[in-house]
Design a protein around this motif. Structure first.
Motif, PDB file in Angstrom:
ATOM      1  N   LYS A   7      10.301  -1.932  77.311  1.00  0.00           N
ATOM      2  CA  LYS A   7       9.426  -3.098  77.296  1.00  0.00           C
ATOM      3  C   LYS A   7       9.831  -3.945  76.093  1.00  0.00           C
ATOM      4  N   VAL A  30      -1.829  -0.782  73.098  1.00  0.00           N
ATOM      5  CA  VAL A  30      -1.881  -1.320  74.449  1.00  0.00           C
ATOM      6  C   VAL A  30      -2.252  -0.208  75.427  1.00  0.00           C
ATOM      7  N   ASP A  32      -1.095   0.510  79.235  1.00  0.00           N
ATOM      8  CA  ASP A  32      -0.113   0.036  80.211  1.00  0.00           C
ATOM      9  C   ASP A  32       0.154   1.172  81.193  1.00  0.00           C
ATOM     10  N   THR A  33      -0.044   0.932  82.468  1.00  0.00           N
ATOM     11  CA  THR A  33       0.136   1.994  83.462  1.00  0.00           C
ATOM     12  C   THR A  33       1.566   2.524  83.499  1.00  0.00           C
ATOM     13  N   ASP A  34       2.556   1.724  83.107  1.00  0.00           N
ATOM     14  CA  ASP A  34       3.930   2.222  83.021  1.00  0.00           C
ATOM     15  C   ASP A  34       4.058   3.315  81.972  1.00  0.00           C
TER      16      ASP A  34
END
Length: 171
Positions: A7, A30, A32-34
């Motif tokens: 990212k 953060v 973040d599903t990733d």
């Protein structure tokens, strides 16, 4: 194996001030599903998030010092402090977060993230468990006085120094 994913993190120069910042620990916080683990439909290979690392280049070859505060495998919620050598006040600064390397199985956090003049840095743990461990190389760990309790902070945990009206403090 190398990092399979990355990212881009852009630090806006308009948020820096009137001169460049050097050796600054940037907060990366953060959800973040990733960043969930592979078993939770994300792309992080290590169950503890140890394969999440930070780099100064898109090739993910020049590693940056960082402190891993917490990682939640089921949601992808993370908090890191990443030491950036120079943050420009005239152009945006870009760093990279790599993840997805199953060969990274140990925490790469470094007390070198917090250079002088930081005398001590405390994150206080989670809302259910308070810790008074210094994140710097100075190792000035705190001691709770009075009744201290874990509480919910802005992002992670906090220490409630007025738990039950006892006016606790960290020494």
């Amino acid at each position: 194996m190398a990092q399979a994913y990355y990212k881009t993190i852009t630090i806006a120069h308009g948020q820096v001030g009137s001169s460049d910042a050097t050796n600054f620990p940037v907060l990366v916080a953060v959800t973040d599903t990733d960043l969930k683990t592979i078993s939770n439909s994300g792309f992080v290979a290590n169950a503890s998030g140890f394969d999440i690392r930070f780099y100064s280049d898109v090739g993910l070859t020049t590693a940056l010092s960082y402190e891993r505060v917490f990682y939640v495998a089921t949601t992808g919620k993370v908090e890191f402090h990443v030491k950036v050598a120079t943050i420009s006040h005239t152009v945006d600064t870009v760093i990279y977060m790599g993840f997805g390397d199953a060969s990274l199985t140990t925490d790469g956090s470094s007390t070198g993230t917090w250079a002088s003049p930081y005398r001590a840095v405390y994150h206080f743990g989670s809302p259910t468990s308070v810790a008074y461990t210094d994140s710097t190389a100075n190792a000035i760990n705190g001691t709770a006085n009075g009744t201290m309790a874990g509480s919910t902070g802005l992002w992670g945990g906090a220490a409630d120094a007025n738990n039950g009206g006892t006016n606790g403090y960290v020494d």
